[in-house]
Design a protein around this motif. Sequence first.
Motif, PDB file in Angstrom:
ATOM      1  N   ALA A  56      82.266 -20.258  32.171  1.00 11.62           N
ATOM      2  CA  ALA A  56      81.154 -21.183  31.936  1.00 11.62           C
ATOM      3  C   ALA A  56      80.619 -21.698  33.274  1.00 11.62           C
ATOM      4  O   ALA A  56      79.404 -21.808  33.479  1.00 11.62           O
ATOM      5  CB  ALA A  56      81.602 -22.349  31.059  1.00 11.62           C
ATOM      6  N   ASN A  57      81.533 -22.007  34.197  1.00 13.69           N
ATOM      7  CA  ASN A  57      81.144 -22.465  35.530  1.00 13.69           C
ATOM      8  C   ASN A  57      80.363 -21.383  36.277  1.00 13.69           C
ATOM      9  O   ASN A  57      79.323 -21.660  36.897  1.00 13.69           O
ATOM     10  CB  ASN A  57      82.399 -22.858  36.310  1.00 13.69           C
ATOM     11  N   LEU A  58      80.843 -20.143  36.212  1.00 15.17           N
ATOM     12  CA  LEU A  58      80.165 -19.030  36.892  1.00 15.17           C
ATOM     13  C   LEU A  58      78.768 -18.803  36.319  1.00 15.17           C
ATOM     14  O   LEU A  58      77.794 -18.649  37.065  1.00 15.17           O
ATOM     15  CB  LEU A  58      81.000 -17.750  36.752  1.00 15.17           C
ATOM     16  N   LYS A  59      78.649 -18.801  34.994  1.00 17.21           N
ATOM     17  CA  LYS A  59      77.349 -18.554  34.358  1.00 17.21           C
ATOM     18  C   LYS A  59      76.345 -19.641  34.751  1.00 17.21           C
ATOM     19  O   LYS A  59      75.184 -19.355  35.041  1.00 17.21           O
ATOM     20  CB  LYS A  59      77.499 -18.509  32.833  1.00 17.21           C
ATOM     21  N   HIS A  60      76.799 -20.886  34.750  1.00 16.05           N
ATOM     22  CA  HIS A  60      75.900 -21.989  35.096  1.00 16.05           C
ATOM     23  C   HIS A  60      75.428 -21.864  36.543  1.00 16.05           C
ATOM     24  O   HIS A  60      74.243 -22.057  36.847  1.00 16.05           O
ATOM     25  CB  HIS A  60      76.615 -23.327  34.885  1.00 16.05           C
ATOM     26  N   ARG A  61      76.352 -21.543  37.441  1.00 16.41           N
ATOM     27  CA  ARG A  61      76.009 -21.479  38.869  1.00 16.41           C
ATOM     28  C   ARG A  61      75.186 -20.233  39.201  1.00 16.41           C
ATOM     29  O   ARG A  61      74.319 -20.276  40.075  1.00 16.41           O
ATOM     30  CB  ARG A  61      77.279 -21.525  39.703  1.00 16.41           C
ATOM     31  N   ALA A  62      75.438 -19.145  38.491  1.00 17.01           N
ATOM     32  CA  ALA A  62      74.741 -17.894  38.819  1.00 17.01           C
ATOM     33  C   ALA A  62      73.421 -17.753  38.070  1.00 17.01           C
ATOM     34  O   ALA A  62      72.464 -17.185  38.595  1.00 17.01           O
ATOM     35  CB  ALA A  62      75.649 -16.703  38.511  1.00 17.01           C
ATOM     36  N   ALA A  63      73.374 -18.261  36.826  1.00 17.07           N
ATOM     37  CA  ALA A  63      72.196 -18.016  35.990  1.00 17.07           C
ATOM     38  C   ALA A  63      71.452 -19.279  35.591  1.00 17.07           C
ATOM     39  O   ALA A  63      70.358 -19.201  35.029  1.00 17.07           O
ATOM     40  CB  ALA A  63      72.626 -17.262  34.719  1.00 17.07           C
ATOM     41  N   ALA A  85      91.255 -13.430  33.264  1.00 14.53           N
ATOM     42  CA  ALA A  85      90.906 -14.184  34.466  1.00 14.53           C
ATOM     43  C   ALA A  85      90.717 -13.268  35.675  1.00 14.53           C
ATOM     44  O   ALA A  85      89.935 -13.578  36.578  1.00 14.53           O
ATOM     45  CB  ALA A  85      91.972 -15.234  34.761  1.00 14.53           C
ATOM     46  N   THR A  86      91.429 -12.145  35.699  1.00 14.31           N
ATOM     47  CA  THR A  86      91.257 -11.185  36.800  1.00 14.31           C
ATOM     48  C   THR A  86      89.836 -10.612  36.791  1.00 14.31           C
ATOM     49  O   THR A  86      89.199 -10.456  37.834  1.00 14.31           O
ATOM     50  CB  THR A  86      92.281 -10.042  36.689  1.00 14.31           C
ATOM     51  N   TYR A 118      83.028 -13.311  39.878  1.00 12.80           N
ATOM     52  CA  TYR A 118      82.650 -14.294  40.901  1.00 12.80           C
ATOM     53  C   TYR A 118      82.303 -13.570  42.198  1.00 12.80           C
ATOM     54  O   TYR A 118      81.296 -13.874  42.858  1.00 12.80           O
ATOM     55  CB  TYR A 118      83.801 -15.271  41.166  1.00 12.80           C
ATOM     56  N   GLN A 119      83.155 -12.618  42.556  1.00 11.83           N
ATOM     57  CA  GLN A 119      82.927 -11.884  43.807  1.00 11.83           C
ATOM     58  C   GLN A 119      81.635 -11.059  43.734  1.00 11.83           C
ATOM     59  O   GLN A 119      80.850 -11.037  44.682  1.00 11.83           O
ATOM     60  CB  GLN A 119      84.122 -10.970  44.085  1.00 11.83           C
TER      61      GLN A 119
END
Length: 552
Positions: A28-35, A359-360, A366-367
């Motif tokens: 959820a954090n990645l989606k918010h920050r990226a999109a 999680a992997t 993220y990368q």
Amino acid sequence: MEEIKRKTLVIGHRNPDTDSICSAICYANLKHRAAGGEYVPARAGQVNRETQFVLNYFGVEEPRLIEDVRTQVKDIEIRKTKGVADTISLKKAWNIMQENNVVTIPSVREDGTLEGLITVGDITKTYMNIYDSSILSKANTRYSNIIETLEADLLVGDAGAYFNQGKVLIAAANPDLMEFYIEPHDLVILGNRYESQLCAIEMGADCIIVCEGAGVSMTIKKIAQDRGCTVIATTYDTYTAARLINQSMPISYFMTREHLITFNSDDYIDEIRDVMASKRHRDFPILDKDGRYLGMISRRNLLGARGKQVILVDHNEKNQAVAGIESAEIQEIIDHHRLGTVQTMSPVFFRNQPLGCTATIIYQMYQEAGVEIDKKIAGLLCSAIISDTLLFRSPTCTAVDEAAARALAGIAGLDIESYAMRMFSAGSNLKDKTDEEIFYQDFKRFTAGKAMIGVGQITSLNAEELRSLRERMVAFMHGAGERNGLDMVFFMLTNILTETTELVCQGQGALQLAARAFHQDTEEDQEPVLTLPGVVSRKKQLIPELMLAEQE
């Protein structure tokens, strides 16, 4: 209509483990920050002790509990018809209806709670019904309503006062006759004759309405002031004034207050649809959990209702997903398990890799997105990998998992081995839990041929603890299959240090199936438990073998 800002829930499977919870938070954090957009981490069940330890360690709140993702009232567009005070006039209510193209207006108290409803039908009845001449006072009509309705001016008196006694009459006769039918507290509609105005005031009228824009002398105003008589002047003629004055009555006298059919913003639309279909009302009020008015809903609002937007992590089988998943709009699936049975309405982004932990995969994403991983996110992702791979001891663990976990431990500032021992110890502290809580802490359902099976698992570093649990689980699991609608039920008591599992088997043929799968012999009166050296993974070691044995 108000446009709903659509959120996307990121959620793991029922009976969530550390990977399911941490992956939901981190993705959820990645989606918010990226999109951009609003992505909300959620959980489909209670947080276990191991996961709670992880969340507390990194100071992260547990995700919101979502037990059903069926479409709710709050997910659809509702009409934001503004609430009004119950003192407004029928005419004003009618004008609001025409301006907003609605047939129902809610009356709302100052604290936001619903007082009642006035409909176009209620207003039209007031025009058709024949009322006696005292209806205006019975309705407790404010002078400000009369002034507004007749587009009049207040010459003497208080606009905030109420006409609440007497009748309404038109002074068409000469003053000598008027004395016989004007009574104290009446409201008199009259013209420009000084004698008639004076007579009405002297007979004790509470209000006189002077029509046709006629002037009112200073003397009349002074006498009216002294006698407490309200004086109102309108440009309408006496016929029009008499015809319009009933429209000044407050909606409170005519609106419905009792037995209102209301819905809550949390109600599921498939449950309210039948209620709406059985009633003739066009619109229904929506309230929040505290009873405050939010808006109106009609059957038409339900036609284009769209399901909740959901991203699934760490699972892709319907029987492991949150309830109501069939009515949700699945956007993405991120998983590391075998392909299951979740069906989607349209193509979705689906990422499934043969790794030891979801999680992997999220670490890789993220990368790939070039999004920096902070200490908290690194700690959560690392914890999930440690948990799912049993600190790299599980056969599901790959070199990619271990490399990811060690890199994340470096970002989070963790000594991975000592942290893992603390985490596992927190998770295996089972002495305060009931048999039921232990059994369902990490429980999943699978289909093996025609058989429906359920497999629970507990991992621990403490051999003595596992030994005591063995007796408890054997006793508890009697009838567990029937309670869950399953043919066979298994429970894995896994010792992380010795990499051994004690498998408790329950159900017709369950022990025999497990023995066949792992090439062991059974005796007729044997306890329904098998010792499986080297078996620690439910997904990679137990389930595939059971499925193969079932097919043979």
